[in-house]
Design an enzyme around this catalytic site. Structure first.
Site, mmCIF file in Angstrom:
data_model
loop_
_atom_site.group_PDB
_atom_site.id
_atom_site.type_symbol
_atom_site.label_atom_id
_atom_site.label_comp_id
_atom_site.label_asym_id
_atom_site.label_seq_id
_atom_site.Cartn_x
_atom_site.Cartn_y
_atom_site.Cartn_z
ATOM 1 N N TRP B 350 -8.166 8.634 -6.321
ATOM 2 C CA TRP B 350 -8.384 7.964 -5.084
ATOM 3 C C TRP B 350 -7.529 8.176 -4.011
ATOM 4 C CZ3 TRP B 350 -7.071 2.628 -3.731
ATOM 5 C CH2 TRP B 350 -5.952 2.203 -4.319
ATOM 6 N N ASP B 351 -6.138 8.610 -4.327
ATOM 7 C CA ASP B 351 -5.318 8.840 -3.413
ATOM 8 C C ASP B 351 -5.612 9.654 -2.117
ATOM 9 O OD1 ASP B 351 -4.413 8.440 -6.118
ATOM 10 O OD2 ASP B 351 -2.173 9.084 -5.600
ATOM 11 N N GLU B 477 -3.050 -1.702 -11.372
ATOM 12 C CA GLU B 477 -3.189 -1.677 -12.963
ATOM 13 C C GLU B 477 -2.638 -2.541 -13.782
ATOM 14 O OE1 GLU B 477 -1.997 2.634 -12.933
ATOM 15 O OE2 GLU B 477 -4.146 3.080 -12.180
ATOM 16 N N LYS B 589 1.159 -4.439 -9.331
ATOM 17 C CA LYS B 589 1.918 -3.267 -9.435
ATOM 18 C C LYS B 589 1.889 -2.595 -8.018
ATOM 19 C CE LYS B 589 1.584 1.377 -11.342
ATOM 20 N NZ LYS B 589 0.501 2.412 -11.861
ATOM 21 N N GLN B 590 0.854 -2.932 -7.538
ATOM 22 C CA GLN B 590 0.617 -2.478 -6.055
ATOM 23 C C GLN B 590 -0.192 -3.243 -5.269
ATOM 24 O OE1 GLN B 590 -1.502 0.634 -8.437
ATOM 25 N NE2 GLN B 590 -2.114 1.312 -6.488
#
Lengths: 757, 757
Positions: B350-351, B477, B589-590
Site C-alpha cells: 500500500w506504500d 501491525e 507501530k505507526q
C-alpha cells in the site's frame, strides 16, 4: 459382540480406517492394524508402529517468521516395522487379494486385549489353508509386540514357507492438504545397526536430529520341524521357515521395542534382557496375563448398558483405546490420536486434562496422577515459554508438545490458546478434589497453580474495576485472538482463586514446604493477594439483551454465519474457508462457552446456562470431535434428554463409524473420553466439588439400565441406573457421603443403597 | 553539496549501507552501489542488480497451512552481475583495502544522475594511479547500465591490465532472523546461455520456476592501444585488456539488460538491437541525456529549502531515489525498497498509493497514472483472491505482490490488511481529483471502485443500524485482527460513497460505457444503492470519555504498553516481542487513526483530531518508517510546529543517516515519499478536494524559505514560502483558482501572487 469389534472388509478405504480401529497399544508401544502379509500392490496403507514420545526434532519453516515463533517442533516417528509375516503355499503367496476367501473374520477382543484374523483361503491353484493370526501389545511387558500364526492346511500342500521380516526403512505419513496431518519430514529415522546375535534379530534405528535410538529385538519360532534360513540385509532382517504341509503348525514372533528415553543407551542389550525375562512364556501365557490386566481395568472402568448393543460396543471400544493410548510413565502423555495413527504428530494437547484424564481420575486415579506428573515434569519449559512470550513471570504451557516445548506453528490457534495453562491447573485441582491427596498438593500442585496464576496476572489487567484478558484464543478455533473469551476468563479465575487457596492450605498444613517453595520461585505474599483480587474481579462477558454469556467481547456483534450458503460444500468449514473469513462470523467449531458452563457451572445461574446453550447450539458446527460430548452433558443438565442422547450417539461410535472421515489418521481420543463424560457427567450427572461428589442420574429412555463404577477417595462405588430406581453399592472402601439429586446420602460397605426415582 | 551525496567511508558496516545509498536505478533496472573491484576478502557485501518485477515463483512453506493460505510467492531476483572491473598495475591488483589511499572521494550526483569514485591510489609497491569511476543507469535507455573508468598513471607503470567480468552465478541475500528480509530461496536463477558473438559478451539466465529469461549483453572498449583476450566460462565471461602505462586511458563498459516480460522471448537479440541503437553515443553523450532527463524531473519535483543544507540534501536524495524506484511500465510498480536492495523481496505494498504516488501525482501525473494502471492490470487477480477468501463478489487486492497474487505468508499482518483495497481506490480517486481525467474514470477507475466497494459489502454487515467491519487489520501491525478499525472503516466508507458517485458520473457522462461495464461485471442497481447505505451507515469508533476515535472497538480498553520496561532492550518491538504480546497492549507501530485523519480529515472535527493525535502520539513507537511523516503532517495541521519539524527531520535523512539500522537491505521508499508529503501536505498544508486544491502554508521557523511546484489539472504552480509572505506563480497552464488559508485566490499566468502572512 459387545466385547469385540468384528469386521470382514477388504475395501481399501475401510482398511485404512481399520488400521486405526484395530490398532493395539499399551501407552508405550502402539502398532497399527495392518495385515501381516500386506494388501495387494497399489493399495494405500499407513503401516506404522510408534513409541509414545519417541520423536525427532524438526525445523519449522515459516513463510514469515516473527519473534518467539517456535523454531523446531517434535514429531512422533514411525518406527521399525516388525509386522510382516508372509506365507507361501507351494510357492503361491498368500494374499486376501488373490485366490478365493472361503471365510474371513477379523476381531478385536477388548476384554482380552488382542486382535485376530481367522481366514479360510483357497489359493489360485486351489490349495486351501486356514490361518489364525493373533497379535497383542502387552500391558504387562510394555516393550512387547507379539504375533502368533496358526497354519492349518485343508487340502494337500507339500511345502509351506513362512517369511518373517523386520524392516527399518520406514517413513512417516504426510499429506500437504490437511492441516491436521504432517505436511513434511517424512523420513527422520535411519537404521544404525542391523545384525543377528544368537537367535535374536536386531535392528537399531536412530533419529536424524535428536539422536534417540530405538531397537527392535525379534525372536521367532515354529513348533514343527522346519528348515530355516536367515538373511541380514541393509535395513532389514529376513527369516524363512520351510515347513512340511502335512499338518498344522504355529509360528510365533516376539518383538521387543526399547528406546533411549526409557532404556538408556544400551537399547539392544536391554531388549535382549527383556526377551530373556519372558522366554519361558508361551503366547497363551502372554494372552492370559493380558486378560488379567484387562479384567482389572474393566472392573473399574466398564460401563454396562442394557438396551443398545451398538452403543455398548462403542463405549467399550472407546474405553479400551483410552487405556491403550495413555502414557504410563513420566516421559509421555496421551497423544491426540493415541498410538493409533500419526494425526497431530503424536502431540499432547489440552485434550488430556479436559476430556481424557477425568476418565482415569474416576476409574484409575494412579494413571491420572502419572499423566499430571508428566505436566509437572515440563513445568520448566512452560516457565521458559512464558519468558519467550515477554512475560516476566509465570508458566505458559505449550499448546502442543511432546517433550515440553511449544510445537504449534500457527499461533492464532496454537500458542494463543493460553487457556491450556488454566486447563492443566484445573486437572491438578480435580485430582486433588477426587483423591484428597495432600502430598500431591505439596509436591506438585501448589507449584503448578502458583506459576499458572502468575501467568494470568501477566496477561490480564485491571480496567475500570474488572480484570480483563485480551488477545487470547478460546477453545473455539473459528474465532481466534479475542478479548475476554468467557471460557478463558472463567478458567483463569478458577486458577487464580485456587492458587490462592492452595497457598493457604499449604501455609496451614506444611509451612516449611511453603517457605521452601516460595523461596525457590521467589513468590511474594503480595502476588498471592493479587491472585485473589484478580480472580474476584475477573470480567465474565454477559450480554444484557440476550442474557447469555458472550463467547468474547465482540462475538455477539458479529454477523451470523449463513449455513444455507456454506452447506453447499462438504466437510469441516476449516478445510473450506480461510480462517479470517470464519473469524468474522458467529460460527463455532466446538463448545466454548458451553464447555465453561460444564467445567465451572457455579459461575452462572441455570437459566443463563440454558439460554447460552440454546444460542450457541444453533451456530456450532461440531467440526471438532471435542464438541458433541460437551453438548450432550449440558443437554442432560438442562433436561434436554433427547438432545443429550442424540449428541451422545455421535460420540459413541465416531471412529467406529468414521463419521469425521479421518479415522485413518488415528482415533479421536478426546472424543472417546468424551463418551464416558457424556454418560457419567451427563446422564448420571456426576459433579466433583470440595464438599464431595454429587450425582443427578437420569437414564436415557432408550435404555433399560446403565451401570458404571467410580473411584473416589479410596472407595469404589458402583452405580446402577434403572428406569425406576438408582442403586449405589460401595464395593471398596469405607463409608462415604454423597449427594444424590441434592440430598445427602450415606453409602455403607456391602450394602446397596436403592433410591427410587 | 545539496545536489550530491559524498562519502569516503571504507568501514564495512557503512559500505553495506552505501550499497543502498549509492544505488542507481531507473524504475526498470537497478544496480547497488558496489565497488567494481570489490572489497577485501571476508568483508560482507550484498552485491546486486535487479529488474523491477523480474522474479521467480517460490513455494511458501507453513508449519501449519490453512485454507486459502497462498501456496507460492514471488521474489525479485538478483540478476547477472556486470559491475566487476578489476585493475592490475604491473600485476598488483587494485583494492582500496591494500596499498595506500592518497585521496578518495565518492559522489552520487542527483542533478545529473550518475555515481562516481575518484581515487588516488598508491600500490604496495609504490606505483601511483588516479582512477575515476563513473556509472549510470540510464533513464533514457532503460536497459542500460554503463561504467566508465578513467585511468591516469601518476608514477611510471609499465603495464596496466583491466579485467572486466560479467558473472551469472549469483544468489539472493537471505537472513533467517529478520522477518523483513527473505529467509530462503537464495538461488533461483541459473545461467542458460553464455557466449561471445561479434564483440558482444552475452549471458542469459533463466528462473527456476517461472522460466523467465534475463539477458545481459555487454560491450567494452578502451580508447588506447591494447592487447586483448576474452574467455567464456561456464557462468561468466571475462575480458582482459592490457594497456601500456605510458599515458591515461579510458575503459567503458555498456551492459544492456533485457527480460522476457518487456522484450519477449528473444532477450539476447533485443539486447543486441538496443546496443546498436546507442552505439554511436559516447559515455559523455549518455551522461548528457541523463542530465537532460533529470533537469526536466527536477523542474517539476524539486524542493528548495533555504536555511538547512543537510535537510535540503536529504530531500533531494529522497526525491532522486523515488524517481529511480518507480516502475514506469504496466508490469511494475514501486517495490518497498525500490531497486536498491532485497528487503521485502521486491514486493509492492500500500506504500505506493498512500506514501509515494501522491508525490508523482502532484509533480509527474503521467507516472502516477502508470502506477495506477499496474493496479488495474492485476484487478482480475484481486477478484480471484476475493473468491478464494470466501467472498461471493468484489476484489481483494494482495497485501504484497509482484505479479498480482497474494504473497503474504502471515495473514494477520498481511491478507488481513483489507484496507489496501480501499487505499488503492483512494489512489484512483486522488488521481481523478487532481487530473479531472474523465476518460480515466470511464476506463479504469469506475471498475476498480465498483469491485472494491463490493468487497466491503461482503466483509461488513449491518448491526443495529450501523455498518461494521469485523476481523481486519489496520495499518498498525502491533494490533492485528480487530473489529472496526477506524482507519479501515473510514477508508471503506470513502470507497463505498465514491463508488456510488462514480456510478452516477458515468451514468451521466457515458451511459453506454456504464451499461457495458455493469454487464461485464454483473453489477445491479441494488448493489449501488447498498454502497450508499453502507457508506452512510459506516460505524466509526469514537470513545465518549476520551472524545477520540478509537483505533478499533477494543483498543482503548487494553493495557497501555510499559515503555520504561521495554526500552531496556533495543530495536523495534517487533523483533523483541511475540506479536500476540504486542497485540495485547495499547502500543502502535505507526500512525493508524492519525493517518485516517490525514487522508480523510473531513470525517472528524479538529478537536477530535487533536485529541486523537495527542493520545496516539504517546503510544506510538514509529517502528515503521511510514509513521513519522504522518505525525509531521498532522502536527503541522494542528499547529504543533516544533513537533512537525522534529518528525519531519526524522524522515528527511532516515536512510542517509541509517536511523532504522537496516538501510543495507534497501532504502525506505515510502518514507522518502513521506518527506515530500510532510513538506507539501504538512508545512504547506496542501489538500485536494473536489472543489480544487487548498493550501495553508506555514514555513518552519528554522528555514528562511521553501519553494516547490505542484502539477494540477494541466498547470504547474510554483509555491514559495518566506517568513513574511507566500508567493504563488503559475508557470504553466491557464488561470487557476485555489484556496489559500480558507480564501479563494486566482492565479494568472506569469503573474506572481504574493500574499503577506
Amino acid at each position: 459382540m459387545t466385547w469385540k469389534i468384528t469386521n470382514q472388509s477388504l475395501d481399501n478405504h475401510q482398511l485404512l480406517v481399520d488400521e486405526s480401529l484395530f490398532s493395539l497399544a499399551n501407552g508405550y508401544l502402539g502398532v497399527r492394524g495392518n495385515f501381516e502379509e500386506g494388501y495387494s500392490d497399489k493399495m494405500a496403507s499407513i503401516r506404522g508402529a510408534y513409541i509414545n514420545a519417541f520423536h525427532d526434532e524438526t525445523e519449522i519453516t515459516y513463510g514469515e517468521k516473527l519473534h518467539a515463533f517456535p523454531e523446531t517442533q517434535q514429531k512422533i516417528l514411525n518406527i521399525i516395522d516388525s509386522q510382516t509375516v508372509l506365507l507361501y503355499l507351494d510357492g503361491e503367496r498368500f494374499s486376501l487379494f488373490s485366490g478365493e476367501i472361503l471365510s474371513y473374520e477379523r476381531n478385536l477382543h477388548m476384554d482380552k486385549g488382542y486382535g485376530e484374523r481367522i481366514i479360510h483361503w483357497k489359493s489360485p491353484n486351489g490349495k486351501e489353508v486356514v490361518l489364525h493370526f493373533r497379535r497383542l501389545v502387552s500391558f504387562v511387558t510394555k516393550e512387547l509386540f507379539a504375533i502368533d500364526l496358526e497354519v492349518k492346511p485343508v487340502t494337500p500342500v507339500e511345502k509351506i514357507e513362512i517369511v518373517s521380516i523386520v524392516e527399518g526403512d520406514v517413513s512417516n505419513f504426510v499429506d500437504k492438504s490437511d492441516p491436521r496431518v504432517a505436511s513434511d519430514h517424512a523420513k527422520r529415522l535411519f537404521v544404525s545397526e542391523v545384525y543377528e546375535h544368537e537367535h535374536y534379530h536386531i535392528l537399531k534405528a536412530t533419529t536424524y536430529s535428536s539422536k534417540f535410538d530405538v531397537a527392535c529385538v525379534t525372536t521367532t519360532n515354529v513348533d514343527q520341524n522346519y528348515s530355516y534360513k536367515s538373511t541380514v540385509k541393509k535395513t532389514s532382517t529376513e527369516e524363512v521357515y520351510e515347513v512340511s504341509g502335512d499338518s498344522s503348525f504355529r509360528f510365533t514372533k516376539l518383538n521387543i521395542y526399547t528406546d533411549t528415553m526409557r532404556h538408556g543407551d544400551n537399547v539392544v542389550e536391554q531388549g535382549i534382557k527383556i526377551h530373556k525375562e519372558i522366554k519361558k512364556e508361551t503366547f497363551e501365557d502372554l494372552l492370559k496375563k493380558q486378560e488379567n490386566y484387562l479384567t482389572d481395568y474393566w472392573k473399574k472402568a466398564d460401563i454396562v448398558i442394557d438396551g443398545d448393543n451398538k452403543i455398548q460396543q462403542g463405549i467399550r471400544f472407546n474405553l479400551f483405546h483410552l487405556l491403550q493410548a495413555a502414557g504410563k510413565d513420566e516421559f509421555s502423555n496421551i497423544p491426540a490420536k493415541g498410538l493409533s495413527g500419526e494425526g497431530y504428530e503424536g502431540h499432547y494437547f489440552w485434550d488430556t486434562e479436559i476430556y481424557m484424564n477425568p476418565v482415569f481420575l474416576m476409574t484409575n486415579p494412579e494413571l491420572a496422577r502419572s499423566l499430571l506428573l508428566y505436566r509437572y515434569s515440563i513445568l520448566d519449559y512452560a516457565r521458559q515459554r512464558a519468558k519467550e512470550m515477554g512475560h516476566a513471570k509465570g508458566a505458559l504451557f505449550p499448546w502442543r508438545t511432546i517433550s515440553g516445548t511449544e510445537c504449534s506453528a500457527f499461533f492464532p490457534a496454537g500458542t494463543a490458546q493460553y487457556h491450556i495453562s488454566a486447563d492443566i491447573a484445573y486437572g491438578f485441582i480435580q485430582y486433588y478434589l477426587v483423591t484428597g491427596d495432600g502430598e500431591f498438593l505439596k509436591q506438585y500442585m501448589a507449584e503448578v497453580l502458583f506459576e499458572t496464576a502468575r501467568l494470568w496476572i501477566e496477561v490480564g489487567h485491571m480496567y475500570q474495576g474488572e480484570f480483563r484478558i485480551d488477545n487470547v484464543t478460546g477453545p473455539d478455533e473459528y474465532t481466534c485472538i479475542v478479548n475476554n473469551n468467557y471460557y478463558t476468563n472463567a478458567m483463569a479465575k478458577h486458577n487464580l482463586l485456587w492458587a490462592e487457596k492452595a497457598y493457604h492450605i499449604l501455609k496451614e498444613t506444611d509451612p516449611v514446604r511453603l517457605t521452601e517453595l516460595t523461596e525457590s520461585i521467589h513468590l511474594t505474599a503480595e502476588e498471592v493477594r493479587q491472585w485473589k483480587v484478580a480472580g474476584m474481579a475477573m470480567y465474565l462477558p454477559f450480554d444484557q439483551e440476550l442474557r447469555i454469556n458472550a463467547q468474547d467481547d465482540s462475538f455477539l456483534r458479529k454477523a451470523r454465519w449463513d449455513f444455507e450458503k456454506s452447506d453447499e460444500g462438504k466437510g469441516a468449514l476449516l478445510v473450506r474457508y480461510h480462517p479470517l473469513t470464519l473469524y468474522r462470523y458467529q460460527v463455532c467449531k466446538q463448545a466454548d462457552t458451553v464447555l465453561a458452563h460444564f467445567l465451572l457451572e457455579g459461575e452462572e445461574d441455570l437459566e443463563t446456562i440454558r439460554r447460552s446453550y440454546d444460542y450457541y447450539e444453533e451456530i456450532t458446527t461440531h467440526d471438532s470431535s471435542l464438541s458433541y460430548c460437551i453438548f450432550s452433558i449440558m443437554a442432560s443438565k438442562l433436561g434436554y434428554s433427547e438432545k443429550a442422547y442424540q449428541y451422545f450417539i455421535e460420540t459413541a461410535r465416531l471412529d467406529l463409524d468414521n463419521t469425521h472421515s479421518n479415522t485413518k489418521d488415528g482415533l479421536h481420543m478426546a472424543n472417546m473420553g468424551g463418551t464416558w463424560l457424556a454418560i457419567v457427567f451427563g446422564f448420571a450427572g456426576l459433579r466433583i466439588a470440595e464438599e464431595g461428589i454429587t450425582l443427578r442420574p437420569s437414564l436415557p429412555k432408550q435404555w433399560r439400565s446403565l451401570q458404571f463404577s467410580l473411584s473416589y477417595r479410596g472407595r469404589l462405588v458402583r452405580v446402577q441406573l434403572e428406569k425406576d430406581q438408582v442403586t449405589y453399592s460401595l464395593t471398596e472402601g469405607d463409608i462415604l457421603s454423597i449427594t444424590h439429586c441434592g440430598e445427602k446420602q450415606e453409602l455403607h460397605p456391602n450394602q446397596d443403597l436403592v433410591i427410587p426415582n
